[in-house]
Enzyme design. Structure first.
Site, PDB file in Angstrom:
ATOM      1  N   LYS A  54       0.847  -1.204   0.000  1.00  0.00           N
ATOM      2  CA  LYS A  54       0.000   0.000   0.000  1.00  0.00           C
ATOM      3  C   LYS A  54       0.883   1.255   0.000  1.00  0.00           C
ATOM      4  O   LYS A  54       0.647   2.197  -0.749  1.00  0.00           O
ATOM      5  CB  LYS A  54      -0.936   0.000   1.227  1.00  0.00           C
ATOM      6  CG  LYS A  54      -2.057  -1.032   1.133  1.00  0.00           C
ATOM      7  CD  LYS A  54      -2.831  -1.208   2.433  1.00  0.00           C
ATOM      8  CE  LYS A  54      -3.824  -2.366   2.304  1.00  0.00           C
ATOM      9  NZ  LYS A  54      -4.576  -2.651   3.528  1.00  0.00           N
ATOM     10  N   GLN A  98      -4.300  -0.987   9.699  1.00  0.00           N
ATOM     11  CA  GLN A  98      -4.319  -2.355   9.175  1.00  0.00           C
ATOM     12  C   GLN A  98      -4.897  -3.319  10.208  1.00  0.00           C
ATOM     13  O   GLN A  98      -4.519  -3.294  11.380  1.00  0.00           O
ATOM     14  CB  GLN A  98      -2.890  -2.775   8.774  1.00  0.00           C
ATOM     15  CG  GLN A  98      -2.807  -4.110   8.059  1.00  0.00           C
ATOM     16  CD  GLN A  98      -3.479  -4.127   6.689  1.00  0.00           C
ATOM     17  OE1 GLN A  98      -3.578  -3.095   6.008  1.00  0.00           O
ATOM     18  NE2 GLN A  98      -3.943  -5.292   6.270  1.00  0.00           N
ATOM     19  N   ASP A 121     -10.792   3.214   4.097  1.00  0.00           N
ATOM     20  CA  ASP A 121     -11.050   1.770   4.097  1.00  0.00           C
ATOM     21  C   ASP A 121     -12.544   1.478   3.971  1.00  0.00           C
ATOM     22  O   ASP A 121     -12.938   0.357   3.655  1.00  0.00           O
ATOM     23  CB  ASP A 121     -10.573   1.180   5.437  1.00  0.00           C
ATOM     24  CG  ASP A 121      -9.350   0.293   5.299  1.00  0.00           C
ATOM     25  OD1 ASP A 121      -9.158  -0.275   4.211  1.00  0.00           O
ATOM     26  OD2 ASP A 121      -8.593   0.191   6.277  1.00  0.00           O
TER      27      ASP A 121
HETATM   28  N1  GUN Z   1      -6.987  -6.491   6.706  1.00  0.00           N
HETATM   29  C1  GUN Z   1      -7.384  -7.282   5.675  1.00  0.00           C
HETATM   30  N2  GUN Z   1      -7.903  -6.530   4.678  1.00  0.00           N
HETATM   31  C2  GUN Z   1      -7.845  -5.246   5.096  1.00  0.00           C
HETATM   32  C3  GUN Z   1      -8.217  -4.023   4.496  1.00  0.00           C
HETATM   33  O1  GUN Z   1      -8.745  -3.941   3.376  1.00  0.00           O
HETATM   34  N3  GUN Z   1      -7.975  -2.907   5.240  1.00  0.00           N
HETATM   35  C4  GUN Z   1      -7.418  -2.953   6.480  1.00  0.00           C
HETATM   36  N4  GUN Z   1      -7.259  -1.811   7.134  1.00  0.00           N
HETATM   37  N5  GUN Z   1      -7.063  -4.081   7.058  1.00  0.00           N
HETATM   38  C5  GUN Z   1      -7.272  -5.223   6.366  1.00  0.00           C
END
Ligand code: GUN
Length: 296
Positions: A54, A98, A121
């Protein structure tokens, strides 16, 4: 006949190219670049690899990117204070924490603390509520948003189609089920959501013109469950081993090699939904920066 492979990697590249143009224009016309903070607590290997990707993607687009790694034992209070700091930072348009978080931290409390206007998100109840209401002003959760975009860009007809979603998680199954049944592009389909308590999973899957599988169980969907010509979206990212070079070996929830002989279109793992999730996170961050400019 072998199915058309829906490449998330290629679609991501196209979306990032589109975003790059927008970011350049935004910088030239308004002197603003999208700002994203990624907060990783601890060092879960899967989370670390997602966050690294990311960050790399955000930097590649010219974003103002802050990678804010925190120790596994950070207190909930300290994490809430950190979120508050970024909620009040005008150079930041997107805040990503995350998941999963360590057990001593209440995930719901953390998600609820993020300013909904920076929740790129799309996990905050305000954004989920907007999604349910069909209000496109909020942020859609990135994985379902990416799935819908893949379905649209692959040319799959969704209107009147039978869509079956396997899984009911808050991140994927629940939101994509709602999104596919709504009015609008890439939607208008008749949706069935199946889960661990469903009695005849096979019968439901066999009816699907569009089959979206997000169960987290490698090989759950057998090739004979797939309707000939169906579009199959495999959201599973299961770590089934380690290569000699120390890289995780990934497998989806669908038996890909056999399924591609039956499906009309199918996503691979890796290289399918995963790259799209990141592309949509970037798209949400650009959208947030644009909204910030409009408000200023
Ligand atoms: N953990 C697994 N997928 C995601 C996501 O799309 N965003 C975040 N913040 N954590 C995750």
């Amino acid at each position: 006949m072998s199915a058309e492979i829906i490449s998330g990697t290629e679609m991501r590249a196209a979306i990032l190219d589109e975003l790059r143009v927008e970011v350049t224009k935004m910088k030239e016309q308004h002197g603003v670049v999208p700002g994203l903070v990624t907060i990783l607590v601890g060092a879960n290997p899967a989370s670390l690899s997602y966050v690294t990707l990311k960050v790399k993607t955000a930097l590649g687009l010219g974003f103002h990117e802050i990678q804010d790694d925190q120790p596994e034992d950070i207190t909930e209070e300290a994490l809430l204070q950190l979120i508050d700091k970024y909620n009040n930072d005008n150079s930041i348009h997107g805040i990503l924490v995350q998941l999963p978080l360590p057990k001593h931290i209440n995930e719901e409390k953390i998600i609820n603390a993020i300013d909904p206007g920076k929740d790129v998100d799309g996990f905050h109840p305000v954004n989920l509520g907007r999604m349910v209401l069909g209000d496109r002003d909020g942020f859609l959760p990135c994985t379902p948003y990416g799935i819908q975009e893949m379905i649209i860009r692959s040319g799959t007809e969704t209107s009147g189609a039978e869509t079956v979603v396997v899984g009911r998680s808050n991140i994927v199954g629940k939101p994509i089920s709602i999104m596919m049944g709504q009015k609008g592009e890439g939607a208008n389909s008749t949706v069935t959501m199946v889960h661990t308590r469903t009695q005849d999973l096979e019968a439901h899957c066999k009816r699907a013109d569009i089959l979206i599988v997000a169960a987290g169980v490698p090989g759950l969907v057998k090739p004979e469950w797939i309707k000939a010509g169906a579009t199959v979206i495999d959201v599973g990212v299961n770590r089934i081993g380690m290569s000699d070079s120390g890289k995780a070996i990934l497998s989806g929830d669908v038996a890909f090699d056999e399924a591609k002989q039956i499906a009309g279109k199918i996503t691979p793992v890796p290289g399918g939904v995963g790259p799209m999730t990141i592309a949509m996170l970037m798209k949400n961050t650009v959208k947030s920066a644009k909204k910030h400019i409009e408000k200023a």
